[in-house]
Write a protein that holds these residues in place. Structure first.
Motif, PDB file in Angstrom:
ATOM      1  N   ALA A   1       0.659   2.382  14.207  1.00  0.00           N
ATOM      2  CA  ALA A   1       0.118   3.057  15.394  1.00  0.00           C
ATOM      3  C   ALA A   1      -1.392   2.860  15.480  1.00  0.00           C
ATOM      4  CB  ALA A   1       0.468   4.541  15.358  1.00  0.00           C
ATOM      5  N   ALA A   2      -2.086   2.956  14.350  1.00  0.00           N
ATOM      6  CA  ALA A   2      -3.539   2.768  14.349  1.00  0.00           C
ATOM      7  C   ALA A   2      -3.910   1.344  14.731  1.00  0.00           C
ATOM      8  CB  ALA A   2      -4.107   3.121  12.975  1.00  0.00           C
ATOM      9  N   ALA A   3      -3.186   0.369  14.184  1.00  0.00           N
ATOM     10  CA  ALA A   3      -3.478  -1.026  14.496  1.00  0.00           C
ATOM     11  C   ALA A   3      -3.277  -1.314  15.978  1.00  0.00           C
ATOM     12  CB  ALA A   3      -2.603  -1.944  13.655  1.00  0.00           C
ATOM     13  N   ARG A   4      -2.189  -0.807  16.540  1.00  0.00           N
ATOM     14  CA  ARG A   4      -1.906  -1.058  17.955  1.00  0.00           C
ATOM     15  C   ARG A   4      -2.894  -0.316  18.856  1.00  0.00           C
ATOM     16  NH1 ARG A   4       3.037  -3.441  19.079  1.00  0.00           N
ATOM     17  NH2 ARG A   4       2.997  -2.533  21.159  1.00  0.00           N
TER      18      ARG A   4
ATOM     19  N   SER B   1       8.061  -5.029  10.920  1.00  0.00           N
ATOM     20  CA  SER B   1       7.099  -6.124  11.045  1.00  0.00           C
ATOM     21  C   SER B   1       7.021  -6.691  12.455  1.00  0.00           C
ATOM     22  CB  SER B   1       7.437  -7.247  10.053  1.00  0.00           C
ATOM     23  OG  SER B   1       8.737  -7.761  10.304  1.00  0.00           O
ATOM     24  N   SER B   2       8.068  -6.546  13.237  1.00  0.00           N
ATOM     25  CA  SER B   2       8.043  -7.094  14.595  1.00  0.00           C
ATOM     26  C   SER B   2       7.067  -6.354  15.500  1.00  0.00           C
ATOM     27  CB  SER B   2       9.443  -7.045  15.210  1.00  0.00           C
ATOM     28  OG  SER B   2       9.887  -5.699  15.328  1.00  0.00           O
ATOM     29  N   ARG B   3       6.606  -5.181  15.088  1.00  0.00           N
ATOM     30  CA  ARG B   3       5.708  -4.383  15.916  1.00  0.00           C
ATOM     31  C   ARG B   3       4.237  -4.750  15.718  1.00  0.00           C
ATOM     32  NH1 ARG B   3       6.978   1.805  15.239  1.00  0.00           N
ATOM     33  NH2 ARG B   3       5.387   1.815  16.899  1.00  0.00           N
ATOM     34  N   VAL B   4       3.966  -5.565  14.708  1.00  0.00           N
ATOM     35  CA  VAL B   4       2.590  -5.975  14.420  1.00  0.00           C
ATOM     36  C   VAL B   4       2.564  -7.460  14.093  1.00  0.00           C
ATOM     37  CG1 VAL B   4       1.747  -3.722  13.649  1.00  0.00           C
ATOM     38  CG2 VAL B   4       2.884  -5.236  12.018  1.00  0.00           C
ATOM     39  N   ASP B   5       1.359  -8.010  13.961  1.00  0.00           N
ATOM     40  CA  ASP B   5       1.217  -9.423  13.611  1.00  0.00           C
ATOM     41  C   ASP B   5       1.378  -9.662  12.112  1.00  0.00           C
ATOM     42  OD1 ASP B   5       0.648  -9.993  16.308  1.00  0.00           O
ATOM     43  OD2 ASP B   5      -1.477  -9.514  16.004  1.00  0.00           O
ATOM     44  N   TYR B   6       1.075  -8.636  11.319  1.00  0.00           N
ATOM     45  CA  TYR B   6       1.143  -8.771   9.858  1.00  0.00           C
ATOM     46  C   TYR B   6       1.280  -7.383   9.261  1.00  0.00           C
ATOM     47  CZ  TYR B   6      -0.556  -9.542   5.062  1.00  0.00           C
ATOM     48  OH  TYR B   6      -0.692  -9.579   3.701  1.00  0.00           O
ATOM     49  N   LEU B   7       2.111  -7.267   8.233  1.00  0.00           N
ATOM     50  CA  LEU B   7       2.347  -5.982   7.575  1.00  0.00           C
ATOM     51  C   LEU B   7       2.370  -6.200   6.066  1.00  0.00           C
ATOM     52  CD1 LEU B   7       3.080  -2.926   7.930  1.00  0.00           C
ATOM     53  CD2 LEU B   7       5.491  -3.646   7.911  1.00  0.00           C
ATOM     54  N   MET B   8       1.678  -5.332   5.341  1.00  0.00           N
ATOM     55  CA  MET B   8       1.654  -5.418   3.879  1.00  0.00           C
ATOM     56  C   MET B   8       1.838  -4.046   3.269  1.00  0.00           C
ATOM     57  SD  MET B   8      -1.316  -6.676   1.206  1.00  0.00           S
ATOM     58  CE  MET B   8      -1.999  -5.041   0.992  1.00  0.00           C
ATOM     59  N   ILE B   9       2.648  -3.978   2.216  1.00  0.00           N
ATOM     60  CA  ILE B   9       2.821  -2.759   1.426  1.00  0.00           C
ATOM     61  C   ILE B   9       2.313  -3.043   0.016  1.00  0.00           C
ATOM     62  CG2 ILE B   9       4.443  -1.037   0.555  1.00  0.00           C
ATOM     63  CD1 ILE B   9       6.358  -1.862   2.814  1.00  0.00           C
ATOM     64  N   ARG B  10       1.442  -2.200  -0.471  1.00  0.00           N
ATOM     65  CA  ARG B  10       0.911  -2.333  -1.836  1.00  0.00           C
ATOM     66  C   ARG B  10       1.224  -1.061  -2.603  1.00  0.00           C
ATOM     67  NH1 ARG B  10      -3.521  -0.954  -5.021  1.00  0.00           N
ATOM     68  NH2 ARG B  10      -4.447  -2.622  -6.304  1.00  0.00           N
ATOM     69  N   LEU B  11       1.992  -1.178  -3.676  1.00  0.00           N
ATOM     70  CA  LEU B  11       2.318  -0.057  -4.550  1.00  0.00           C
ATOM     71  C   LEU B  11       1.552  -0.198  -5.858  1.00  0.00           C
ATOM     72  CD1 LEU B  11       6.205   0.149  -4.103  1.00  0.00           C
ATOM     73  CD2 LEU B  11       4.424   1.288  -2.778  1.00  0.00           C
TER      74      LEU B  11
ATOM     75  N   ILE C   1      -1.896  -5.250  10.942  1.00  0.00           N
ATOM     76  CA  ILE C   1      -2.863  -5.783  11.892  1.00  0.00           C
ATOM     77  C   ILE C   1      -2.131  -6.201  13.159  1.00  0.00           C
ATOM     78  CG2 ILE C   1      -2.761  -8.140  10.937  1.00  0.00           C
ATOM     79  CD1 ILE C   1      -5.765  -8.382  11.635  1.00  0.00           C
ATOM     80  N   TYR C   2      -2.744  -5.848  14.288  1.00  0.00           N
ATOM     81  CA  TYR C   2      -2.172  -6.163  15.603  1.00  0.00           C
ATOM     82  C   TYR C   2      -3.311  -6.519  16.541  1.00  0.00           C
ATOM     83  CZ  TYR C   2       0.290  -5.583  20.048  1.00  0.00           C
ATOM     84  OH  TYR C   2       0.830  -5.778  21.297  1.00  0.00           O
ATOM     85  N   LYS C   3      -3.252  -7.721  17.081  1.00  0.00           N
ATOM     86  CA  LYS C   3      -4.299  -8.199  17.992  1.00  0.00           C
ATOM     87  C   LYS C   3      -5.697  -7.981  17.411  1.00  0.00           C
ATOM     88  CE  LYS C   3      -1.741  -7.838  22.340  1.00  0.00           C
ATOM     89  NZ  LYS C   3      -1.731  -7.271  23.723  1.00  0.00           N
ATOM     90  N   GLY C   4      -5.837  -8.302  16.119  1.00  0.00           N
ATOM     91  CA  GLY C   4      -7.136  -8.225  15.460  1.00  0.00           C
ATOM     92  C   GLY C   4      -7.543  -6.853  14.990  1.00  0.00           C
ATOM     93  N   GLY C   5      -6.754  -5.822  15.272  1.00  0.00           N
ATOM     94  CA  GLY C   5      -7.091  -4.459  14.863  1.00  0.00           C
ATOM     95  C   GLY C   5      -6.294  -4.038  13.637  1.00  0.00           C
ATOM     96  N   TRP C   6      -6.991  -3.478  12.650  1.00  0.00           N
ATOM     97  CA  TRP C   6      -6.345  -3.079  11.408  1.00  0.00           C
ATOM     98  C   TRP C   6      -5.955  -1.599  11.440  1.00  0.00           C
ATOM     99  CZ3 TRP C   6      -4.592  -6.144   7.677  1.00  0.00           C
ATOM    100  CH2 TRP C   6      -5.138  -7.416   7.529  1.00  0.00           C
ATOM    101  N   GLY C   7      -4.807  -1.312  10.894  1.00  0.00           N
ATOM    102  CA  GLY C   7      -4.394   0.056  10.610  1.00  0.00           C
ATOM    103  C   GLY C   7      -4.157   0.204   9.126  1.00  0.00           C
TER     104      GLY C   7
END
Length: 477
Positions: free
Chosen positions: A96-99, A30-40, A71-77
């Motif tokens: 990686a996609a978000a960044r 989670s420290s690599r992005v602004d927000y992280l979610m896992i959905r199972l 999401i990182y700096k407004g970009g979603w992965g």
């Protein structure tokens, strides 16, 4: 409906078994992005399609999978998977996609983290406990009912579907939710032919409450075939502009398709012209007009406790006393428009990311007795049920399942090929009276962004609307 808020240590075995894994993964990445979610997600369902005497589909299936959103700096992965052993690789892909695409500020409306176990309750039998053979027998029975109405019935179709879903959401903000529900739907169609004249009747029903809701639909099923046969000898409506009275089913379709989608904030945020049109505080109808959407009301096909971002279900008033007062949001659209999140971020399944979707959408009942809706109409049209239609931005075209002329305030001769067309904003302004009846239509399956068939509820009273363009033909929705 009851949602149980419990400590993690008291959650059911499935969630307890994976809680440590999810917590570890989120803590690690989670420290690599602004927000992280896992959905199972775990889903089990049945699909049956009969066309005449031919079995087109007869299947039961189980699917297990999940997706990652970062999401990182407004970009979603986004990355999805159907093997839990690959989850770490998928997390890395989403990050990686978000960044890679993020280049602005992340704006998500704040919600309170929650830990909960929620099950949308059944009031009767779980369809998962019904044998496939019994479901097939039900479809066979309804097929025979359609065929036996009249020898001119040439084609029949019966569709049955049920799905039991269990979803687990874990986020970098501390949310951990397990939510489950069951959904059922049946669709019936009959086509009648007399020479070159062909007419079709349709009925649809659905439930999130009990398998028993799909039993005993004999009269509803037969009515689809009866309307098709009756329409063979009916005159077509004369195309014109009429005062129209529509029944609650058409009202529900209208409020969902024509107005509801325009209330989804991603539509407005991505279209500055639409955002200008959908300005909060703008008047769209008479003071009696009240429009709502929400998953919080119990017992409907769009009902749940939390959306697919973990936002609590709400009831959102969209139009109050004829004035636009709200819209439907995900956390991102709510943040960008500086409005409150409404719990309307939904996805069809783990293959898709949540987007802004309606839940249960309705026009509140009015004060006019239904019989009075017809008074003083010298020549008009009364339309019931729906057969098909389409929307394109502000414009709509719907075809009625059955219709009659109104003459001198009375329902007169039946007619066919009745389509209703117009601009949704003008049509809202042209509502002359709102009936004191109300009906919930649980037959809806909404499509948007490639996610088709998402269960929704629609409701409303009968409406009287002036200056509606009537006539022509329209294809199936």
């Amino acid at each position: 409906m009851e949602c149980i808020i419990v400590p993690i240590c008291q959650m059911p075995t499935l969630l307890a078994d994976i809680q440590n894994l999810l917590s570890d993964l989120i803590a690690r990445y989670s420290s690599r992005v602004d927000y992280l979610m896992i959905r199972l997600e775990e889903a089990e369902g049945t699909d049956i399609v009969l066309r005449g005497d031919k079995v087109e589909t007869l299947s039961e299936g189980i699917s297990v999978g999940g997706h990652i959103r970062a999401i990182y700096k407004g970009g979603w992965g986004f990355s999805s998977f159907n093997r839990l052993t690959t989850i770490e690789d998928r997390i890395q892909e989403a990050i990686a996609a978000a960044r890679m695409v993020g280049d602005e500020e992340t704006t998500l409306a704040a919600i309170k983290p929650v830990q909960a176990v929620c099950r949308v309750p059944l009031t009767g039998t779980d369809p998962c406990k019904i044998p496939l053979s019994q479901k097939k027998e039900l479809c066979d029975r309804y097929t025979e009912l359609l065929k036996c109405v009249d020898r001119r019935i040439t084609t029949t179709s019966v569709r049955y579907g049920d799905c039991s879903q269990r979803v687990i959401i874990a986020t970098s903000e501390g949310t951990l939710i397990e939510q489950s529900w069951v959904d059922m739907e049946m669709r019936f169609a009959a086509t009648a032919r007399n020479g070159d004249t062909v007419q079709t009747g349709r009925e649809t029903t659905g439930s999130r409450k009990a398998f028993e809701d799909l039993i005993g639909l004999d009269e509803q099923v037969k009515s689809a075939a009866q309307r098709a046969v009756a329409a063979l000898s009916l005159p077509s409506v004369k195309g014109n502009t009429y005062t129209v009275v529509i029944d609650p089913i058409l009202t529900g379709l209208f409020v969902h398709e024509a107005f509801g989608h325009l209330s989804e904030a991603d539509m407005a945020y991505e279209n500055p012209d639409l955002l200008e049109v959908m300005t909060i505080g703008r008047r769209f109808g008479c003071k009696e007009l009240q429009i709502f959407d929400g998953a919080a009301p119990q017992g409907h096909r769009g009902s749940y406790f939390y959306d697919d971002e973990g936002t609590p279900a709400t009831t959102t008033q969209l139009i109050q006393d004829g004035v636009l007062v709200g819209r439907l949001h995900s956390r991102e659209t709510a943040g960008k428009l500086a409005e409150a999140p409404t719990g309307n971020a939904r996805c069809l399944n783990y293959h898709h990311a949540p987007i802004v979707r309606m839940t249960n959408t309705w026009i509140e009942r009015g004060n006019t007795p239904v019989a009075d809706l017809f008074s003083d109409i010298k020549e008009g049209v009364y339309a019931r049920n729906w057969l098909g239609g389409m929307t394109n931005g502000e414009m709509f075209t719907f075809s009625a399942g059955e219709a009659w002329m109104i003459r001198n305030g009375k329902i007169a001769e039946p007619v066919k090929d009745v389509t209703l067309s117009g601009n949704v904003f003008q049509t809202l302004a042209d509502i002359e009276a709102i009936g004191d009846d109300f009906y919930w239509d649980e037959s809806g399956g909404c499509g948007k962004g490639g996610q088709n068939g998402l269960p929704v509820g629609c409701g409303g009273p009968s409406l009287r609307i002036r200056d509606v363009v009537v006539g022509g033909e329209v294809g199936e929705m």
